[in-house]
Design an enzyme around this catalytic site. Structure first.
Site, PDB file in Angstrom:
ATOM      1  N   HIS A 388     -47.559  -0.977 -16.595  1.00  0.00           N
ATOM      2  CA  HIS A 388     -47.284  -1.932 -15.505  1.00  0.00           C
ATOM      3  C   HIS A 388     -48.078  -1.650 -14.242  1.00  0.00           C
ATOM      4  CE1 HIS A 388     -43.616  -3.799 -17.293  1.00  0.00           C
ATOM      5  NE2 HIS A 388     -43.574  -2.643 -17.920  1.00  0.00           N
ATOM      6  N   LYS A 579     -41.081  -8.638  -1.893  1.00  0.00           N
ATOM      7  CA  LYS A 579     -41.486  -7.714  -2.959  1.00  0.00           C
ATOM      8  C   LYS A 579     -41.324  -6.304  -2.411  1.00  0.00           C
ATOM      9  CE  LYS A 579     -45.426  -9.937  -2.940  1.00  0.00           C
ATOM     10  NZ  LYS A 579     -45.580 -10.290  -4.336  1.00  0.00           N
ATOM     11  N   ARG A 580     -41.411  -5.296  -3.282  1.00  0.00           N
ATOM     12  CA  ARG A 580     -41.338  -3.919  -2.797  1.00  0.00           C
ATOM     13  C   ARG A 580     -42.320  -3.727  -1.645  1.00  0.00           C
ATOM     14  NH1 ARG A 580     -43.378   0.206  -5.763  1.00  0.00           N
ATOM     15  NH2 ARG A 580     -44.498  -1.214  -7.114  1.00  0.00           N
ATOM     16  N   LYS A 585     -49.665  -3.997  -1.846  1.00  0.00           N
ATOM     17  CA  LYS A 585     -49.205  -5.383  -1.804  1.00  0.00           C
ATOM     18  C   LYS A 585     -49.563  -6.030  -0.455  1.00  0.00           C
ATOM     19  CE  LYS A 585     -45.447  -4.298  -5.028  1.00  0.00           C
ATOM     20  NZ  LYS A 585     -45.412  -5.172  -6.215  1.00  0.00           N
ATOM     21  N   THR A 689     -44.284 -11.093 -10.658  1.00  0.00           N
ATOM     22  CA  THR A 689     -43.405 -12.044 -11.323  1.00  0.00           C
ATOM     23  C   THR A 689     -42.767 -12.940 -10.264  1.00  0.00           C
ATOM     24  OG1 THR A 689     -41.765 -10.273 -11.322  1.00  0.00           O
ATOM     25  CG2 THR A 689     -42.850 -10.752 -13.410  1.00  0.00           C
ATOM     26  N   LYS A 693     -41.935 -17.125 -10.016  1.00  0.00           N
ATOM     27  CA  LYS A 693     -40.669 -17.733  -9.597  1.00  0.00           C
ATOM     28  C   LYS A 693     -40.905 -18.761  -8.485  1.00  0.00           C
ATOM     29  CE  LYS A 693     -38.543 -13.342 -10.737  1.00  0.00           C
ATOM     30  NZ  LYS A 693     -38.184 -12.012 -10.204  1.00  0.00           N
TER      31      LYS A 693
HETATM   32  C1  GFP Z   1     -44.549  -3.740 -11.490  1.00  0.00           C
HETATM   33  C2  GFP Z   1     -45.936  -4.211 -11.209  1.00  0.00           C
HETATM   34  C3  GFP Z   1     -45.962  -5.727 -11.112  1.00  0.00           C
HETATM   35  C4  GFP Z   1     -45.428  -6.312 -12.406  1.00  0.00           C
HETATM   36  C5  GFP Z   1     -44.082  -5.714 -12.737  1.00  0.00           C
HETATM   37  C6  GFP Z   1     -43.580  -6.133 -14.097  1.00  0.00           C
HETATM   38  O1  GFP Z   1     -43.625  -4.225 -10.548  1.00  0.00           O
HETATM   39  O2  GFP Z   1     -47.254  -6.196 -10.878  1.00  0.00           O
HETATM   40  O3  GFP Z   1     -45.298  -7.690 -12.305  1.00  0.00           O
HETATM   41  O4  GFP Z   1     -44.143  -4.285 -12.734  1.00  0.00           O
HETATM   42  O5  GFP Z   1     -44.580  -5.922 -15.058  1.00  0.00           O
HETATM   43  F1  GFP Z   1     -46.425  -3.644 -10.073  1.00  0.00           F
HETATM   44  P1  GFP Z   1     -43.252  -3.690  -9.096  1.00  0.00           P
HETATM   45  O6  GFP Z   1     -42.727  -2.325  -9.327  1.00  0.00           O
HETATM   46  O7  GFP Z   1     -44.462  -3.745  -8.284  1.00  0.00           O
HETATM   47  O8  GFP Z   1     -42.221  -4.566  -8.529  1.00  0.00           O
END
Ligand code: GFP
Length: 842
Positions: A388, A579-580, A585, A689, A693
């Site tokens: 990821h 987002k986090r 980001k 994701t 949404k």
């Molecule tokens: C991580 C990645 C994202 C990805 C998600 C699910 O999420 O790009 O969409 O995993 O695969 F960084 P975060 O921890 O950043 O939220």
């Protein structure tokens, strides 16, 4: 009166492995749920309240009522759950075992009502009893057993698997405290424990009788077995038990209920009564506390060695429980373990569960008597790995020293896997020792450590990234040596989100409009949203669509007012970044845009009538040990406050940063948004994701060519997406040339003004030092090149303004975003996993 005869004494069964042995009663009960009528529901509710909780309605508290309501709803799911399980047992097939350290589930009640289609009945039943249904729903504390995208993805996936009736089981950890509750004190993040279980946990089913023992520490030795063979074995030093807690995972109105099994750690020994009686109470419960720490908190702070060790304990703990659980199931049906891959494929959600690989080898060899070759043969068919990230530092490594101390037998197994693997590499690339070193499961520098991603790649049937671009970069940049050795091991599955929670539940008005327009059924066949395309030019439809958006904005305004005391202007473009909090980001890039807009207005550089009023909303938590992320939060809050107090701008801009962004808030925020900010540095966001949404809820995206943005833009069309920023190869080239952020600062007046204003202390009560950590980092480091993309971002924002002024044009684009984003259903992701990884046709 035969029952009056002497009772059999209870046999004392302490936990040995799994103590669970099903009895075989003569009859199978017909499983029926309560009656699906308002009266039936009300009666079931009162039964729960009176006979389960022992409370009279008149004397009951809101919490009592909420708990009884939750238990009533789950009562309707129960029959389906038992039936689904029985059906799967009668006809055992290959299952999917999703191994994930995180499940960011969100509230359960709304989803259960949706799955059972009981919402109206429940509401009427509560009203008939004089209760406020919405008030009761609002009592639920969401289980926040995840950090962000990764955990939420897991929750979407199990939802889809149930909705598609795929035999599957989710395995994870039942953290006593999930992701912390965020509050702000003077603009700074303060973390409060998330006591999500404090009011009772109506959605879970503990099964202490099915406890599993998990060992740690100690040493290994060689011994001679009954057949005279020398064999290794593990002599562990201590152990804990894992208690499974079952959660229902209902499919969408299809009578299927799958199971999520989360493990909680308990001490094997109760507290020491002798020590307790001697008066040393702390010592008496020491072992208990120690054991229970394992499932105490989601991702304990790992900046200390103890924190890191605890995290490895957590990972091994849940994986050991889960594998044992599954193998015991297959043994129940007398299955031959050399064919285990016909019964299970374990999907490793990131590297957290990768220790499952040596654990499977250990179980098969040490506990089920298999030889190495046979055990490897089956193990290497039972796992697949999803990566990821693209940040090298996010790939987990575990120091050999720690691994040896905690899991000595696993370390031996890892060494042997590595040895055989490196032989393969040497055979394929003779003489290339540098390559061997790069690919080794063991890294030598800066410390000897196990590279979990390499281990997963060696053992996994497939390795996938989570969006097309990410999978490409994963193959070509992160793991190129592995791709050269096994090109076919690499594949892509673009992430998805469940339309049930993120459209149907979150955006009821849009859902109704969609159903009225194209008929029902799109919730499980999301490509059908395409049928909305022609309506992008239909005046009546676009008018309704706009009304829905406005209604969602109004709802958000009232929620933020009640929840956070934030008052938002009535009419403004709603520009959202949730987002986090992470530097890659680039929340700081968003902040620079806001400061720049503020500066333009206050200095009179733009005419007020040319400004498109905007409300900016942030939602983000920073990892407790992440200094810079916390400084960024502070600075955003400082800017928000200054803007709110400056009468020169309050009619044109507002910044809101509601604390404690979570799934519940996301469900209110996303449907209200006009503009979705997806602005990571190209090549850094694996997928995203949230971006999906927003598009599905009719927001337009301003974004870089990164992660799944690429696919969103391809699908919705260039003209309905605001692209900006460097492309990934340009980023790489700039990094190679040597990136100096200050040169962008020097050469771009707008950027210089924004940064100077931030640095001046204008937003921090005149104190320059408060802004310095973020500003200095941007000027002298800026690892994620916010300054390099600044101008392009501003230009794109100007295009956004122009587009927004054209009300019809904007609505058309928003409709097309909805109509063309059906691809991003997590049902489609599950199809892709099934076809490419779990059950490929070939
Ligand atoms: C991580 C990645 C994202 C990805 C998600 C699910 O999420 O790009 O969409 O995993 O695969 F960084 P975060 O921890 O950043 O939220």
């Amino acid at each position: 009166a035969g029952w009056l005869a002497d009772e059999t004494p209870r046999l004392d069964s302490s936990v040995k492995g799994s103590a669970f042995e099903p009895t075989s009663p003569r009859a199978t009960e017909p499983v029926v749920g309560p009656e699906r009528t308002v009266d039936g529901f009300a009666k079931a509710f009162l039964d729960e309240l009176n006979f389960e909780a022992g409370v009279a309605l008149k004397r009951s508290t809101t919490t009592d009522q909420y708990l009884a309501l939750a238990r009533t709803i789950r009562g309707y799911l129960m029959a389906d759950w038992l039936r689904t399980a029985e059906r799967r047992r009668q006809n055992p097939t290959k299952m999917v075992g999703y191994l994930s350290a995180e499940y960011l589930l969100g509230r359960q009640m709304g989803n259960s009502l949706l799955a059972t289609d009981l919402g109206d009945i429940a509401e009427q039943a509560m009203t008939s009893l004089g209760l406020d249904f919405n008030l009761l729903r609002a009592q639920e504390i969401e289980p926040g057993l995840g950090n962000g995208g990764l955990g939420r993805l897991a929750a979407c996936f199990i939802d889809s698997l149930a909705s598609m009736d795929v035999p599957s089981i989710g395995y994870g950890i039942r953290y006593e405290y999930g992701i912390f509750r965020q509050t702000f004190e003077e603009g700074r993040q303060v973390e409060v424990p998330d006591a999500w279980l404090s009011l009772g946990a109506p959605w879970e089913f503990p099964h202490p009788d099915r406890a599993v023992q998990v060992n740690f520490g100690g040493t290994t030795e060689q011994y001679i077995d009954g057949d005279g063979r020398t064999r290794p074995r593990w002599l562990p030093a201590w152990n804990v038990q894992g208690i499974p807690y079952h959660y229902m995972v209902p499919g969408y109105q299809n009578g299927v209920v799958n199971t999520l099994r989360l493990w909680s750690a308990r001490a094997t020994q109760e507290f020491d009564l002798e020590i307790f009686n001697s008066g040393d109470y702390a010592e008496a419960v020491r072992a208990q506390t120690f054991a229970e720490n394992i499932s105490k908190v989601l991702y304990p702070e790992d900046s200390t060695p103890q924190g890191r060790e605890l995290r490895l304990q957590q990972q091994y703990f849940f994986v050991a429980c889960s594998l044992k659980d599954f193998i015991d199931r297959t043994l129940e049906e007398d299955f031959d373990l050399t064919r285990l891959d016909e019964r299970i494929i374990f999907q490793l959600n990131d590297t957290h569960p990768v220790i499952a690989i040596p654990e499977m080898m250990r179980l098969l060899m040490d506990e089920h008597d298999m030889e190495w070759a046979a055990a490897w043969e089956v193990t290497s068919k039972c796992f697949a790995y999803t990566c990821h990230t693209l940040l090298p530092e996010a790939l987990e490594v575990w120091p050999v020293e720690l691994m040896t101390r905690l899991l000595p037998r696993h370390m031996e197994i890892i060494y042997r896997i590595n040895e055989e693997f490196l032989d393969t590499v040497r055979e394929a690339f003779p003489g290339d020792e540098l390559r061997v070193r790069r690919m080794s499961v063991i890294q030598e520098h800066p410390e000897r450590a196990v590279r979990m991603a390499n281990l997963a790649t060696v053992a996994g049937v497939k390795v996938n990234g989570v969006a097309a671009l990410h999978s490409e970069l994963l193959r070509d940049k992160l793991l190129p040596d592995f791709a050269a050795l096994w090109p076919n091991k690499f594949t892509n599955v673009t992430n998805g989100v469940t339309p049930r929670r993120f459209i149907r539940l979150a955006n009821q008005q849009l859902s109704t409009l969609i159903t009225d327009t194209i008929g029902p059924g799109w919730e499980t066949d999301l490509e059908r949203l395409r049928e909305l395309e022609p309506y992008a030019d239909d005046a009546a439809f676009t008018e309704s669509f706009r009304q829905v958006k406005q209604a969602n904005k109004d709802r958000l305004r009232s929620i933020l007012s009640q929840r956070d005391g934030i008052e938002l202007p009535e009419h403004a473009m709603l520009d959202v970044m949730v987002k986090r909090l992470h530097e890659y980001k680039r929340q700081t890039l968003k902040l620079l845009h806001i400061v720049s807009m503020y500066d333009d207005i206050t200095s009179g550089r733009v005419r007020r009538e040319d400004v498109v009023p905007r409300t900016f909303v942030f939602g983000a938590k920073a990892a407790p040990g992440y200094f810079m992320a916390k400084e960024i939060i502070f600075l955003i809050n400082s800017v928000a406050k200054t803007i709110a107090q400056d009468p020169r701008v309050t009619d044109l801009m507002a910044v809101a940063f509601p604390a404690n962004y979570n799934v519940t808030l996301a469900n209110k925020l996303i449907p209200a948004a006009d503009l979705s900010e997806q602005i990571s540095l190209a090549g850094k966001e694996a997928s995203g994701t949230g971006n999906m949404k927003f598009a599905l809820n009719g927001a337009l995206t301003i974004g870089t060519d990164d992660g799944a943005n690429v696919e969103i833009r391809e699908l919705v069309g260039d003209e309905n997406f605001f692209l900006f920023g460097m492309l990934e190869p340009e980023v790489a080239a700039l990094a190679d040339r040597g990136y100096t952020p200050s040169s962008f600062y020097e050469s771009n007046p707008a950027l210089k003004r924004a940064i100077d204003l931030l640095a001046s202390g204008h937003f921090t009560g005149g104190d320059r030092s408060l802004a310095a950590p973020v500003v200095d980092d941007l000027l002298y480091k800026d690892r994620f090149m916010a300054l390099a993309d600044f101008q392009s971002y501003l230009d794109a924002q100007a295009r956004v303004d122009a587009a927004y002024r054209d009300v019809d044009g904007w609505t058309r684009s928003a409709v097309l975003n909805v109509a063309r984003s059906g691809f991003f259903s997590s049902d489609r992701s599950m199809r892709d996993y099934l076809d490419r990884i779990w059950m490929p046709k070939s």
